[in-house]
Design a protein around this motif. Structure first.
Motif, PDB file in Angstrom:
ATOM      1  N   ASP A  27       2.327   1.890  -3.402  1.00 26.60           N
ATOM      2  CA  ASP A  27       1.328   2.490  -4.294  1.00 26.60           C
ATOM      3  C   ASP A  27       1.166   3.982  -4.022  1.00 26.60           C
ATOM      4  O   ASP A  27       1.097   4.793  -4.944  1.00 26.60           O
ATOM      5  CB  ASP A  27      -0.010   1.775  -4.149  1.00 26.60           C
ATOM      6  N   GLU A  28       1.099   4.335  -2.730  1.00 29.63           N
ATOM      7  CA  GLU A  28       0.956   5.746  -2.368  1.00 29.63           C
ATOM      8  C   GLU A  28       2.184   6.546  -2.806  1.00 29.63           C
ATOM      9  O   GLU A  28       2.059   7.659  -3.332  1.00 29.63           O
ATOM     10  CB  GLU A  28       0.751   5.887  -0.867  1.00 29.63           C
ATOM     11  N   LEU A  29       3.370   6.006  -2.572  1.00 30.42           N
ATOM     12  CA  LEU A  29       4.590   6.709  -2.971  1.00 30.42           C
ATOM     13  C   LEU A  29       4.687   6.848  -4.483  1.00 30.42           C
ATOM     14  O   LEU A  29       5.192   7.853  -4.987  1.00 30.42           O
ATOM     15  CB  LEU A  29       5.817   5.980  -2.423  1.00 30.42           C
ATOM     16  N   THR A  30       4.200   5.852  -5.206  1.00 30.98           N
ATOM     17  CA  THR A  30       4.192   5.948  -6.664  1.00 30.98           C
ATOM     18  C   THR A  30       3.294   7.085  -7.124  1.00 30.98           C
ATOM     19  O   THR A  30       3.659   7.863  -8.014  1.00 30.98           O
ATOM     20  CB  THR A  30       3.726   4.612  -7.276  1.00 30.98           C
ATOM     21  N   ASP A  31       2.125   7.208  -6.501  1.00 30.22           N
ATOM     22  CA  ASP A  31       1.226   8.314  -6.844  1.00 30.22           C
ATOM     23  C   ASP A  31       1.861   9.659  -6.523  1.00 30.22           C
ATOM     24  O   ASP A  31       1.793  10.606  -7.320  1.00 30.22           O
ATOM     25  CB  ASP A  31      -0.099   8.177  -6.095  1.00 30.22           C
ATOM     26  N   ILE A  32       2.480   9.746  -5.340  1.00 26.94           N
ATOM     27  CA  ILE A  32       3.119  11.000  -4.933  1.00 26.94           C
ATOM     28  C   ILE A  32       4.261  11.343  -5.876  1.00 26.94           C
ATOM     29  O   ILE A  32       4.435  12.505  -6.271  1.00 26.94           O
ATOM     30  CB  ILE A  32       3.604  10.901  -3.474  1.00 26.94           C
ATOM     31  N   LYS A  81       2.887  12.689  -9.124  1.00 24.37           N
ATOM     32  CA  LYS A  81       2.449  14.084  -8.966  1.00 24.37           C
ATOM     33  C   LYS A  81       3.640  15.026  -8.884  1.00 24.37           C
ATOM     34  O   LYS A  81       3.617  16.123  -9.452  1.00 24.37           O
ATOM     35  CB  LYS A  81       1.584  14.217  -7.720  1.00 24.37           C
ATOM     36  N   VAL A 135       0.844  -1.202   0.000  1.00 21.44           N
ATOM     37  CA  VAL A 135       0.000   0.000   0.000  1.00 21.44           C
ATOM     38  C   VAL A 135       0.877   1.249   0.000  1.00 21.44           C
ATOM     39  O   VAL A 135       0.614   2.221  -0.727  1.00 21.44           O
ATOM     40  CB  VAL A 135      -0.951  -0.017   1.217  1.00 21.44           C
ATOM     41  N   GLN A 136       1.943   1.232   0.801  1.00 14.99           N
ATOM     42  CA  GLN A 136       2.827   2.390   0.864  1.00 14.99           C
ATOM     43  C   GLN A 136       3.538   2.610  -0.470  1.00 14.99           C
ATOM     44  O   GLN A 136       3.735   3.757  -0.891  1.00 14.99           O
ATOM     45  CB  GLN A 136       3.845   2.219   1.984  1.00 14.99           C
TER      46      GLN A 136
END
Length: 117
Positions: A49-54, A57, A46-47
């Motif tokens: 995935d979140e870091l990939t999104d960040i 951006k 999950v982390q």
């Protein structure tokens, strides 16, 4: 002799079954989704995935900033050329003769001096 071999074979089979049972319990705890490594892997997934999104951006924001900086830099270069040309043109303009302070339109005269003139 055959009976001893059968007893040892049965004991070995029970030992292997006990070993498999203990190993099964340890593996179940190891891959438990809440406490074990499985949970850690799920949280890390999950982390990631979140870091990939960040990161995506941040990259888009950086590209946008680069585009804006390029535009501002181009405008600054054009302004620099215009200013350089203006300064070069100012060298050709003759210097005006200096006025005396008394001839300046901003000079304030006293009443007595104004009557004397």
């Amino acid at each position: 002799m055959t009976m001893i071999a059968d007893v040892l074979l049965a004991a070995g089979a029970l030992g292997a079954a006990l070993y498999c049972y203990v190993l099964s319990r340890r593996l179940r705890r190891f891959t438990d989704l809440e406490k074990g490594v499985g949970g850690a892997v799920a949280v890390l997934s999950v982390q990631v995935d979140e870091l990939t999104d960040i990161l995506t951006k941040a990259q888009s924001a950086a590209k946008e900033s680069v585009t804006q900086l390029d535009a501002v830099s181009a405008r600054a270069e054009v302004a620099h050329k215009k200013l350089e040309l203006s300064i070069a043109a100012m060298h050709d303009v003759p210097q005006p003769a200096e006025q005396s302070v008394a001839e300046s339109p901003f000079f304030v005269r006293r009443a007595a001096e104004a009557e004397a003139k």
